[in-house]
Design an enzyme around this catalytic site. Structure first.
Site, PDB file in Angstrom:
ATOM      1  N   TYR A 104      -3.175   6.139  91.757  1.00 22.60           N
ATOM      2  CA  TYR A 104      -2.743   7.467  91.328  1.00 22.60           C
ATOM      3  C   TYR A 104      -2.498   7.457  89.825  1.00 22.60           C
ATOM      4  O   TYR A 104      -1.523   6.890  89.344  1.00 22.60           O
ATOM      5  CB  TYR A 104      -1.479   7.890  92.059  1.00 22.60           C
ATOM      6  CG  TYR A 104      -1.612   7.996  93.563  1.00 22.60           C
ATOM      7  CD1 TYR A 104      -2.850   8.137  94.173  1.00 22.60           C
ATOM      8  CD2 TYR A 104      -0.488   7.942  94.383  1.00 22.60           C
ATOM      9  CE1 TYR A 104      -2.960   8.227  95.557  1.00 22.60           C
ATOM     10  CE2 TYR A 104      -0.586   8.040  95.754  1.00 22.60           C
ATOM     11  CZ  TYR A 104      -1.822   8.187  96.334  1.00 22.60           C
ATOM     12  OH  TYR A 104      -1.929   8.272  97.705  1.00 22.60           O
ATOM     13  N   HIS A 142      -5.275   0.604 101.083  1.00 18.75           N
ATOM     14  CA  HIS A 142      -5.693   1.986 100.845  1.00 18.75           C
ATOM     15  C   HIS A 142      -7.059   2.272 101.450  1.00 18.75           C
ATOM     16  O   HIS A 142      -7.282   3.335 102.031  1.00 18.75           O
ATOM     17  CB  HIS A 142      -5.715   2.248  99.335  1.00 18.75           C
ATOM     18  CG  HIS A 142      -5.347   3.642  98.962  1.00 18.75           C
ATOM     19  ND1 HIS A 142      -4.941   3.993  97.698  1.00 18.75           N
ATOM     20  CD2 HIS A 142      -5.318   4.781  99.667  1.00 18.75           C
ATOM     21  CE1 HIS A 142      -4.676   5.286  97.653  1.00 18.75           C
ATOM     22  NE2 HIS A 142      -4.902   5.781  98.832  1.00 18.75           N
ATOM     23  N   PRO A 148       1.449  16.618 105.474  1.00 17.65           N
ATOM     24  CA  PRO A 148       2.004  17.356 106.618  1.00 17.65           C
ATOM     25  C   PRO A 148       2.104  18.856 106.359  1.00 17.65           C
ATOM     26  O   PRO A 148       2.307  19.626 107.309  1.00 17.65           O
ATOM     27  CB  PRO A 148       3.391  16.731 106.780  1.00 17.65           C
ATOM     28  CG  PRO A 148       3.766  16.293 105.396  1.00 17.65           C
ATOM     29  CD  PRO A 148       2.466  15.795 104.810  1.00 17.65           C
ATOM     30  N   GLY A 163      -0.420  20.483 104.812  1.00 21.62           N
ATOM     31  CA  GLY A 163      -1.785  20.934 104.575  1.00 21.62           C
ATOM     32  C   GLY A 163      -2.081  21.162 103.113  1.00 21.62           C
ATOM     33  O   GLY A 163      -2.691  22.173 102.737  1.00 21.62           O
ATOM     34  N   GLY A 171      -0.216  22.071 100.854  1.00 22.37           N
ATOM     35  CA  GLY A 171       0.472  23.255 100.366  1.00 22.37           C
ATOM     36  C   GLY A 171       0.152  24.531 101.118  1.00 22.37           C
ATOM     37  O   GLY A 171       0.911  25.502 101.040  1.00 22.37           O
ATOM     38  N   PHE A 172      -0.940  24.566 101.880  1.00 23.64           N
ATOM     39  CA  PHE A 172      -1.337  25.793 102.560  1.00 23.64           C
ATOM     40  C   PHE A 172      -0.284  26.255 103.556  1.00 23.64           C
ATOM     41  O   PHE A 172      -0.003  27.458 103.679  1.00 23.64           O
ATOM     42  CB  PHE A 172      -2.676  25.604 103.267  1.00 23.64           C
ATOM     43  CG  PHE A 172      -3.164  26.847 103.948  1.00 23.64           C
ATOM     44  CD1 PHE A 172      -3.826  27.821 103.227  1.00 23.64           C
ATOM     45  CD2 PHE A 172      -2.947  27.054 105.304  1.00 23.64           C
ATOM     46  CE1 PHE A 172      -4.259  28.997 103.844  1.00 23.64           C
ATOM     47  CE2 PHE A 172      -3.376  28.213 105.933  1.00 23.64           C
ATOM     48  CZ  PHE A 172      -4.031  29.191 105.197  1.00 23.64           C
TER      49      PHE A 172
END
Length: 337
Positions: free
Chosen positions: A58, A124, A219, A221, A223-224
């Site tokens: 990241y 990963h 969990p 989505g 942000g959706f």
């Protein structure tokens, strides 16, 4: 906050974790602020959110550096999870599971995180050119050396194509069975949410049967499921959602019934407890928490307000009616691959 256990070693973490990736990578670069991210991590720890999930890729590397700064003076309060085996190449991501690289990468992560031990070290991605047992064996040596407390595996690249958007984890389970013969798996990280529930089919049952912790990635989505995204609003160029099939204006509009359902459940809980506002995001997280006693959702967050909201979800108990309504929500439309 309620505590949950990970793996046979019964490592304890807060029921809700914190995904640190959005603080420095993959989502809306212009909204990333180092000082604000430090406050966000501290706010999480203050509320019993102990599992901090990061990875060397990241940034690359900047996310671990940020977490390391945030943990100064507070390391004992945190459960640090980071990852190895995936590099950011010029054109695409590159897997590297060579034992020598794993050992060097661990030492580098320890330096960036400013800690003597990593609580959970996750693979990963499997390197197709290196037997996964060799990579896992090198990771197990790090446990013996006292540099790592437990090992985990990310369920990446394990999807089959059976059915629209299917995310079956047969390949991951076969991989888990192989590495389990080398050293115990303490946790598996894979996507699990109201609009991406495929892990419930086989992967989560596998973990439950063996006491393996399940870290639920994305969990909300991406942000959706918070209900705060407007179809057609657009994303910054460096935001991964700008190129994602489910985040086109058409697909976001088509999937609004899922958010409407979560919002309806949230409104019912808010009405039952005057003075308390329950959000769709909290309902989505509470649903993930209800999937099993070893399940820990790890929502990403950049701001303190979101951490407070996510942490409060640990105290929300969904009723049988709530769960039935979630189960009756329409399946998400649009490719997720």
């Amino acid at each position: 906050m309620e505590r949950r256990t990970i793996g046979a070693a019964a490592l304890e973490v807060g029921a809700v974790g914190l995904g640190c990736m959005p603080m420095s990578w993959a989502y809306s670069g212009s909204r990333q602020r180092g000082a604000a991210s430090l406050r966000t991590v501290h706010a999480a720890l203050d509320r019993g959110v102990t599992l901090l999930d990061t990875a060397d890729m990241y940034g690359p590397f900047t996310n671990e550096l940020l977490v390391g700064r945030a943990l100064k003076g507070r390391r004992a309060q945190a459960f640090v999870s980071t990852k190895v085996g995936l590099l950011v190449g010029e054109q695409h991501l590159v897997a590297n599971g060579r034992p020598g690289y794993v050992r060097r990468a661990c030492d580098a992560s320890l330096r960036r995180l400013q800690t003597d031990v990593i609580d959970l070290y996750q693979l990963h991605r499997e390197d197709p050119e290196v037997p996964v047992e060799e990579t896992w064996g090198a990771m197990a040596e790090l446990v013996s050396a006292g540099k790592v407390r437990a090992l985990g595996l990310c369920a990446v690249g394990a999807r089959s194509g059976r059915g629209p958007g299917a995310r079956l984890h047969d390949g991951t389970i076969r991989k888990l069975e192989r590495v389990q013969q080398v050293f115990p798996v303490s946790a598996v990280q894979a996507e699990l949410s109201v609009w991406s529930p495929e892990a419930l089919e086989s992967l989560l049952p596998w973990c439950e049967a063996r006491g393996v912790g399940f870290l639920a990635a994305m969990p909300l989505g991406s942000g959706f499921l918070t209900g705060t995204l407007t179809p057609g609003e657009g994303f910054e160029r460096d935001d991964l959602r700008a190129r994602h099939p489910r985040f086109t204006a058409e697909m976001m509009a088509a999937n609004q019934p899922i958010v409407v359902g979560l919002r309806r459940i949230a409104a019912r809980h808010s009405a039952a407890a005057p003075g308390t506002e329950v959000t769709p995001a909290q309902v989505a997280l509470a649903w993930v928490l209800s999937r099993g006693r070893h399940v820990v959702p790890v929502p990403g967050a950049k701001r303190e307000c979101w951490v407070r909201e996510n942490a409060a979800a640990a105290g929300l108990r969904l009723t049988a009616q709530d769960l039935a309504e979630v189960a009756a929500l329409p399946a998400a439309l649009g490719s997720w691959d």
